[in-house]
Motif scaffolding. Sequence first.
Motif, mmCIF file in Angstrom:
data_model
loop_
_atom_site.group_PDB
_atom_site.id
_atom_site.type_symbol
_atom_site.label_atom_id
_atom_site.label_comp_id
_atom_site.label_asym_id
_atom_site.label_seq_id
_atom_site.Cartn_x
_atom_site.Cartn_y
_atom_site.Cartn_z
ATOM 1 N N ASP A 83 6.059 -0.688 0.685
ATOM 2 C CA ASP A 83 5.960 0.026 -0.762
ATOM 3 C C ASP A 83 7.433 0.103 -1.075
ATOM 4 O O ASP A 83 8.195 0.647 -0.540
ATOM 5 C CB ASP A 83 5.387 1.248 -0.915
ATOM 6 N N SER A 84 7.660 0.027 -2.448
ATOM 7 C CA SER A 84 9.048 0.109 -3.103
ATOM 8 C C SER A 84 9.249 1.609 -3.311
ATOM 9 O O SER A 84 8.479 2.508 -3.344
ATOM 10 C CB SER A 84 9.304 -0.552 -4.485
ATOM 11 N N VAL A 85 10.364 1.986 -3.310
ATOM 12 C CA VAL A 85 10.920 3.512 -3.644
ATOM 13 C C VAL A 85 10.134 3.764 -5.092
ATOM 14 O O VAL A 85 9.792 4.813 -5.173
ATOM 15 C CB VAL A 85 12.458 3.457 -3.921
ATOM 16 N N LEU A 86 10.021 2.792 -6.105
ATOM 17 C CA LEU A 86 9.588 3.197 -7.282
ATOM 18 C C LEU A 86 8.222 3.356 -7.069
ATOM 19 O O LEU A 86 7.601 4.408 -7.845
ATOM 20 C CB LEU A 86 9.621 1.990 -8.265
ATOM 21 N N PHE A 87 7.463 2.655 -6.275
ATOM 22 C CA PHE A 87 6.077 3.031 -6.362
ATOM 23 C C PHE A 87 5.868 4.268 -5.706
ATOM 24 O O PHE A 87 4.879 4.979 -6.086
ATOM 25 C CB PHE A 87 5.480 1.742 -5.392
ATOM 26 N N LYS A 88 6.667 4.537 -4.499
ATOM 27 C CA LYS A 88 6.419 5.951 -4.084
ATOM 28 C C LYS A 88 6.674 6.896 -4.823
ATOM 29 O O LYS A 88 6.068 8.253 -4.746
ATOM 30 C CB LYS A 88 7.538 5.850 -2.883
ATOM 31 N N VAL A 89 7.782 6.911 -5.660
ATOM 32 C CA VAL A 89 8.011 7.970 -6.780
ATOM 33 C C VAL A 89 6.810 8.198 -7.763
ATOM 34 O O VAL A 89 6.506 9.277 -8.005
ATOM 35 C CB VAL A 89 9.455 7.567 -7.563
ATOM 36 N N ILE A 90 6.249 6.939 -8.183
ATOM 37 C CA ILE A 90 5.234 6.951 -9.008
ATOM 38 C C ILE A 90 3.789 7.806 -8.521
ATOM 39 O O ILE A 90 3.087 8.528 -9.033
ATOM 40 C CB ILE A 90 4.722 5.599 -9.605
ATOM 41 N N CYS A 91 3.719 7.510 -7.067
ATOM 42 C CA CYS A 91 2.611 7.991 -6.412
ATOM 43 C C CYS A 91 2.648 9.591 -6.119
ATOM 44 O O CYS A 91 1.847 10.319 -6.481
ATOM 45 C CB CYS A 91 2.627 7.314 -4.855
ATOM 46 N N SER A 92 3.834 9.784 -6.062
ATOM 47 C CA SER A 92 4.296 11.315 -6.185
ATOM 48 C C SER A 92 3.914 12.028 -7.334
ATOM 49 O O SER A 92 3.389 13.249 -7.470
ATOM 50 C CB SER A 92 5.610 11.551 -5.587
ATOM 51 N N LEU A 93 4.482 11.409 -8.502
ATOM 52 C CA LEU A 93 4.144 11.880 -9.750
ATOM 53 C C LEU A 93 2.842 12.056 -10.193
ATOM 54 O O LEU A 93 2.296 12.832 -10.963
ATOM 55 C CB LEU A 93 4.974 11.140 -10.818
ATOM 56 N N PHE A 94 1.995 10.936 -9.697
ATOM 57 C CA PHE A 94 0.522 10.872 -10.082
ATOM 58 C C PHE A 94 -0.496 11.337 -9.006
ATOM 59 O O PHE A 94 -1.517 10.925 -8.788
ATOM 60 C CB PHE A 94 0.235 9.544 -10.419
ATOM 61 N N PHE A 95 0.107 12.179 -8.256
ATOM 62 C CA PHE A 95 -0.761 12.713 -7.170
ATOM 63 C C PHE A 95 -1.412 12.032 -6.190
ATOM 64 O O PHE A 95 -2.696 11.958 -5.807
ATOM 65 C CB PHE A 95 -1.782 13.916 -7.702
#
Length: 356
Positions: A297-309
């Motif tokens: 998983d890319s860093v961007l995907f991990k950030v998005i996952c955190s933002l969208f629970f």
Amino acid sequence: MNPTSEVEIASSTPSVDQGKLQDFCPSPEVTVCATTATLNSRYDLKETTVTLLHSIDIPVSYGTTYLAAGIASSNLVPQGWVQHIHPEGSVYYVNTDLNVVTDASICNVTVFRKIRAALVTVFFSLQNAKALPKDHEIYIHATSDSDICHYYMIDHDNCVEFWLQGHASSELCLPPAVSVSHLKYALQEHYWIHREYFPYRPVPDRLRQELVNVLQHGKGDQMTSFASTFVLSTAQCSEFIQMIDIETSKCNNPQMTHMIARLWTLVSRHRFDHFYGHDYARVSREQRRLVKPARADSVLFKVICSLFFRFPDAKVEELENLLTDHIVYGIHWKPFAAEQLSDWEKSSTKAVALLM
């Protein structure tokens, strides 16, 4: 080429001496290479074009003499061969004396000479074969623009495809397998593809009944288990059972052979994919037998996952569960895809309403 010249060429084609063909030495005219039923190009001929004539003279005796003389080009077929028309409309040829089938254009003198030369080579190899199945068949193919002919052998007793020389499975584009016993189901799939393409002989009644039993079990398995690995839905199983579970006398036709062979192709592939008959057989569609590739998983995907629970991550997991060992079950994928589309449409509608 006009019809008249085609008749003249075909009628001058030398006939194959059925009794002495195997006594010849290999011909240097052609090179015979192994192929498989899955490499048949019958569905790849997309660029073939024909010329439609605005007017054709129809003889008075169209319904009798003209039709009997060979509208189906039966008078162009070399001696010893019989032309068959596949239920889908394509033409193929069978020589029962030599146990040979081909979908090559043997009414073309150049092609037929190559077929004949290739058969000489194959029969020369047959003489050196240690043991052959009692009920075997040869598939041979040639084209007018190549000196390479392709062949494979069919074992009707064991329902498998085979060759006269040893080959690495990768050379024949066979799928990766665990063992020879596992690879057998891929060769059975090829056998039934061959029967599907050349349905001139009926499927034995015992194999038709076995297929009915397989479909009945698959139907019950789908009805009682969400994790069934069977390739067809309950509705599809019911329809196919109704189609083929009929009187034997109604099954002895190319149309029924074609359908039964196509269903056996699906079953054989299913058995190969799920390691049928092995200690590690996949008995649930959620079971993995191959190494699961690591997710990166890319860093961007991990950030998005955190933002969208973690919602995107959950969807990825759901997708991975639908794609076990690179196998997608259509009867489960279609409802999932429909649900996602419905959710996206609802979300889009709400978003547009909020913007307005």
